[in-house]
Scaffold this active site. Structure first.
Site, PDB file in Angstrom:
ATOM      1  CB  CYS A   1     -27.407  27.246  20.891  1.00 43.14           C
ATOM      2  SG  CYS A   1     -27.930  25.490  20.399  1.00 43.14           S
TER       3      CYS A   1
ATOM      4  CB  CYS B   1     -26.674  21.207  26.334  1.00 41.18           C
ATOM      5  SG  CYS B   1     -27.513  20.623  24.513  1.00 41.18           S
TER       6      CYS B   1
ATOM      7  CB  CYS C   1     -23.970  24.204  26.251  1.00 39.91           C
ATOM      8  SG  CYS C   1     -23.140  24.930  24.977  1.00 39.91           S
TER       9      CYS C   1
ATOM     10  CB  CYS D   1     -12.842  20.898  14.946  1.00 37.16           C
ATOM     11  SG  CYS D   1     -14.307  20.486  15.466  1.00 37.16           S
TER      12      CYS D   1
ATOM     13  CB  CYS E   1     -13.261  18.158  12.609  1.00 40.00           C
ATOM     14  SG  CYS E   1     -14.426  17.388  13.533  1.00 40.00           S
TER      15      CYS E   1
ATOM     16  CB  CYS F   1     -15.166  13.362  16.038  1.00 40.15           C
ATOM     17  SG  CYS F   1     -14.609  13.918  17.463  1.00 40.15           S
TER      18      CYS F   1
ATOM     19  NE  ARG G   1      -9.276  15.588  19.575  1.00 44.98           N
ATOM     20  CZ  ARG G   1     -10.092  15.639  18.465  1.00 44.98           C
ATOM     21  NH1 ARG G   1     -11.330  15.845  19.037  1.00 44.98           N
ATOM     22  NH2 ARG G   1      -9.654  15.123  17.579  1.00 44.98           N
TER      23      ARG G   1
HETATM   24  N1  SAM Z   1     -24.207  22.594  18.652  1.00 44.35           N
HETATM   25  C1  SAM Z   1     -23.698  21.221  18.267  1.00 44.35           C
HETATM   26  C2  SAM Z   1     -23.801  20.173  19.104  1.00 44.35           C
HETATM   27  O1  SAM Z   1     -24.403  20.505  20.167  1.00 44.35           O
HETATM   28  O2  SAM Z   1     -24.153  19.138  18.373  1.00 44.35           O
HETATM   29  C3  SAM Z   1     -22.111  21.436  18.050  1.00 44.35           C
HETATM   30  C4  SAM Z   1     -21.348  22.243  19.347  1.00 44.35           C
HETATM   31  S1  SAM Z   1     -21.369  21.606  20.946  1.00 44.35           S
HETATM   32  C5  SAM Z   1     -20.479  22.987  21.798  1.00 44.35           C
HETATM   33  C6  SAM Z   1     -20.220  20.178  20.825  1.00 44.35           C
HETATM   34  C7  SAM Z   1     -19.950  19.561  22.022  1.00 44.35           C
HETATM   35  O3  SAM Z   1     -19.184  20.221  22.904  1.00 44.35           O
HETATM   36  C8  SAM Z   1     -21.037  19.199  22.932  1.00 44.35           C
HETATM   37  O4  SAM Z   1     -21.709  17.920  22.393  1.00 44.35           O
HETATM   38  C9  SAM Z   1     -20.374  18.716  24.262  1.00 44.35           C
HETATM   39  O5  SAM Z   1     -19.676  17.745  24.397  1.00 44.35           O
HETATM   40  C10 SAM Z   1     -19.197  19.881  24.321  1.00 44.35           C
HETATM   41  N2  SAM Z   1     -19.152  20.742  25.261  1.00 44.35           N
HETATM   42  C11 SAM Z   1     -19.893  22.087  25.219  1.00 44.35           C
HETATM   43  N3  SAM Z   1     -19.783  22.629  26.450  1.00 44.35           N
HETATM   44  C12 SAM Z   1     -18.957  22.128  27.160  1.00 44.35           C
HETATM   45  C13 SAM Z   1     -18.316  22.184  28.478  1.00 44.35           C
HETATM   46  N4  SAM Z   1     -18.801  23.166  29.074  1.00 44.35           N
HETATM   47  N5  SAM Z   1     -17.584  21.388  28.918  1.00 44.35           N
HETATM   48  C14 SAM Z   1     -17.091  20.242  28.146  1.00 44.35           C
HETATM   49  N6  SAM Z   1     -17.577  19.876  27.096  1.00 44.35           N
HETATM   50  C15 SAM Z   1     -18.512  20.852  26.538  1.00 44.35           C
HETATM   51  C1  DTB Z   2     -15.826  17.988  21.875  1.00 44.43           C
HETATM   52  O1  DTB Z   2     -16.142  16.955  22.251  1.00 44.43           O
HETATM   53  N1  DTB Z   2     -15.324  19.276  22.813  1.00 44.43           N
HETATM   54  C2  DTB Z   2     -15.192  20.378  22.003  1.00 44.43           C
HETATM   55  C3  DTB Z   2     -15.399  19.859  20.600  1.00 44.43           C
HETATM   56  N2  DTB Z   2     -15.965  18.585  20.548  1.00 44.43           N
HETATM   57  C4  DTB Z   2     -16.329  20.724  19.584  1.00 44.43           C
HETATM   58  C5  DTB Z   2     -15.940  21.459  22.637  1.00 44.43           C
HETATM   59  C6  DTB Z   2     -15.468  21.626  23.770  1.00 44.43           C
HETATM   60  C7  DTB Z   2     -16.356  22.960  24.347  1.00 44.43           C
HETATM   61  C8  DTB Z   2     -15.973  23.369  25.704  1.00 44.43           C
HETATM   62  C9  DTB Z   2     -16.890  24.578  26.166  1.00 44.43           C
HETATM   63  C10 DTB Z   2     -16.538  25.753  25.245  1.00 44.43           C
HETATM   64  O2  DTB Z   2     -15.563  26.324  25.126  1.00 44.43           O
HETATM   65  O3  DTB Z   2     -17.521  26.496  24.996  1.00 44.43           O
HETATM   66 FE1  SF4 Z   3     -26.419  24.261  21.599  1.00 47.84          FE
HETATM   67 FE2  SF4 Z   3     -24.303  23.942  23.349  1.00 47.84          FE
HETATM   68 FE3  SF4 Z   3     -26.298  22.051  23.048  1.00 47.84          FE
HETATM   69 FE4  SF4 Z   3     -24.464  22.542  21.035  1.00 47.84          FE
HETATM   70  S1  SF4 Z   3     -24.079  21.858  23.050  1.00 47.84           S
HETATM   71  S2  SF4 Z   3     -26.759  22.004  20.893  1.00 47.84           S
HETATM   72  S3  SF4 Z   3     -24.235  24.716  21.219  1.00 47.84           S
HETATM   73  S4  SF4 Z   3     -26.445  24.302  23.590  1.00 47.84           S
END
Ligand code: SAM
Ligand code: DTB
Ligand code: SF4
Length: 327
Positions: A66, A70, A73, A110, A141, A201, A273
């Site tokens: 990506c 973030c 992430c 989802c 979702c 959501c 959730r």
């Molecule tokens: N890329 C898209 C976005 O960011 O909108 C969708 C997938 S993204 C992984 C969805 C959500 O997962 C993020 O907004 C964040 O709130 C959550 N998330 C990602 N990494 C995480 C982590 N290490 N711990 C907890 N939540 C996480």
């Molecule tokens: C949300 O709030 N939490 C989920 C879902 N929406 C997509 C994602 C959690 C991701 C945790 C880190 C991972 O497994 O990569």
């Molecule tokens: Fe990309 Fe992760 Fe940010 Fe979603 S949360 S936009 S997958 S870097």
């Protein structure tokens, strides 16, 4: 009963307010723990059966690589986390996973993609998946990044039930976590999803080094949206080696429970959730989250790229607590 005693009882009203001030939200966070839990549990019971938990299963349909930054992430290409970039999964493989989720007892499926925003061709592929998953009798979702109005309308046409797009934190703390898109961008996507008639959501992450004021700001912003999100995921940061937040001081689990309770009180009719972070959470903390009004979990051994408790241990936990899966 004295009048003052009566006035102190929680109202638990089902009437949703959209004008929560930060002062009011902060006052909830600062309540003595028993008062906060009583109020949250009362609101929960007025709006839901407190023995029912909604069960969603997550699938990463497009993993890693990506372009966004973030800080939490593991899928951001710029951090060395060991997550390999993959292409969008094939239709049949996604449907196979959805069938397994349904057989395992999930009611919602989802699909997550590590995109900044989808291309129109991506949207067409995801719409086909949504149609296929929905035909199995699962709620659908998707979380695909930023959407424009046309893309949201196209997803609605495919039958998509929910779109996940998180605010993540308070507007003030946001800039320390993400610089490649703004808070305003997020609110715009939420508006496009809502206007298309898709259920929203939307929640956030705690344990990222934010302070109490930021947790207050996050809940107050969510609860002041024109319409509350139907689902509010509260994630405890999963610390992933290689991300900038890997070494953050962990949040006290009781502060996580408080965040759930305040979300429940401020958004009484939403599904709250208990989202990422359960793998490192004691059963006792999770039980407190359910008492505080959490009524949804991610179920299955993997979130998107990180581990989640196994199905067996989760079923045992629900059983021990006398909870059952929502139909
Ligand atoms: N890329 C898209 C976005 O960011 O909108 C969708 C997938 S993204 C992984 C969805 C959500 O997962 C993020 O907004 C964040 O709130 C959550 N998330 C990602 N990494 C995480 C982590 N290490 N711990 C907890 N939540 C996480
Ligand atoms: C949300 O709030 N939490 C989920 C879902 N929406 C997509 C994602 C959690 C991701 C945790 C880190 C991972 O497994 O990569
Ligand atoms: Fe990309 Fe992760 Fe940010 Fe979603 S949360 S936009 S997958 S870097």
């Amino acid at each position: 009963m004295s009048l003052s005693h009566h006035a102190a009882a929680p109202s638990g009203s089902a009437v949703a307010r959209h004008d929560w001030t930060r002062v009011e939200v902060r006052a909830l966070f600062e309540l003595p723990f028993p008062d906060l839990m009583y109020q949250a549990a009362t609101v929960h019971r007025r709006n839901f059966d407190p023995t029912e938990v909604q069960i969603s299963t997550l699938l990463s349909i497009k993993t890693g690589g990506c372009p966004e930054d973030c800080a939490y992430c593991p899928q951001a290409a710029r951090y060395d986390t060991g997550v390999k970039a993959e292409k969008l999964m094939a239709f049949d493989a996604v449907l196979k996973e959805a069938a397994a989720a349904k057989a395992g007892g999930a009611s919602r499926f989802c699909m997550g993609a590590a995109w900044r925003s989808p291309k129109d061709r991506d949207i067409e592929n995801v719409c086909a998946m949504v149609e296929g998953v929905k035909a199995m009798g699962l709620e659908t979702c998707a979380t695909l990044g930023m959407l424009n109005r046309e893309q949201a309308a196209r997803l609605k046409k495919s039958g998509l039930d929910y779109y996940n797009h998180n605010l993540d934190t308070s507007p003030e703390f946001y800039g320390e976590i993400i610089t490649t898109r703004t808070y305003e961008d997020r609110l715009d996507t939420l508006d496009h999803v809502r206007s298309a008639g898709i259920n929203v959501c939307c929640g956030g992450i705690v344990g990222m080094g934010e302070n109490l004021a930021d947790r207050v700001g996050m809940i107050a912003t969510l609860a002041s949206l024109p319409q509350h999100p139907e689902s509010v995921p509260i994630n405890m940061l999963v610390q992933v080696e290689g991300t900038p937040l890997a070494q953050r001081t962990k949040l006290d689990p009781l502060d996580f429970v408080r965040t759930i309770a305040v979300a429940r009180i401020c958004m009484p009719a939403s599904m709250v959730r208990l989202s990422a972070g359960r793998e490192d959470m004691s059963e006792e903390t999770q039980a407190l989250c359910f008492l505080a009004g959490a009524n949804s979990i991610f179920y299955g051994p993997k979130l998107l790229t990180t581990p989640n408790p196994g199905r067996d241990s989760d079923m045992k936990l629900l059983d021990k607590l006398g909870l059952r899966a929502m139909e």
